[in-house]
Design a protein around this motif. Structure first.
Motif: not given
Length: 102
Positions: A20-30, A32-38, A66-76
């Motif tokens: 139940g304790v927050l241990a980490g997170f991965a931020e993203y932006q959406l 129409d075609a992409l999930v951009v991990f920042t 989900a099959g709707e978008r591709q990923v753009l991994p800007l996050c190293p």
């Protein structure tokens, strides 16, 4: 230790929790075609326990399912994780399509 990863659409991030304790997170932006991990972050008390890997796998599995978008991994971190797990390479925007046959 059980890591639970959920998508928090209100904060535009995937969150990893341990007991139940927050241990980490991965931020993203959406788009129409992409999930951009920042940005991905594992809190110091949880570093070295596989939280980042659990987070990356769950987030990328969610995108794949989900099959709707591709990923753009800007996050190293996400980019490096995909590099070590080639079965996720097909999710990456601009990646060549697989030529593998069954």
């Amino acid at each position: 230790m059980t890591v639970e990863v959920t998508r928090n659409d209100g904060s535009a991030r995937y969150e990893a929790r341990v007991d139940g304790v927050l241990a980490g997170f991965a931020e993203y932006q959406l788009t129409d075609a992409l999930v951009v991990f920042t940005h991905t972050e594992v809190l110091p008390a949880f570093e070295g326990q596989g939280i980042g890997s659990a987070l990356a796998r769950a987030a990328l599995d969610d995108v794949r399912d989900a099959g709707e978008r591709q990923v753009l991994p800007l996050c190293p971190f996400i980019s490096g994780w995909i590099g070590k797990h080639p079965d996720y390479q097909s999710l990456v925007y601009g990646a060549p399509r697989s030529t593998a046959t069954d």
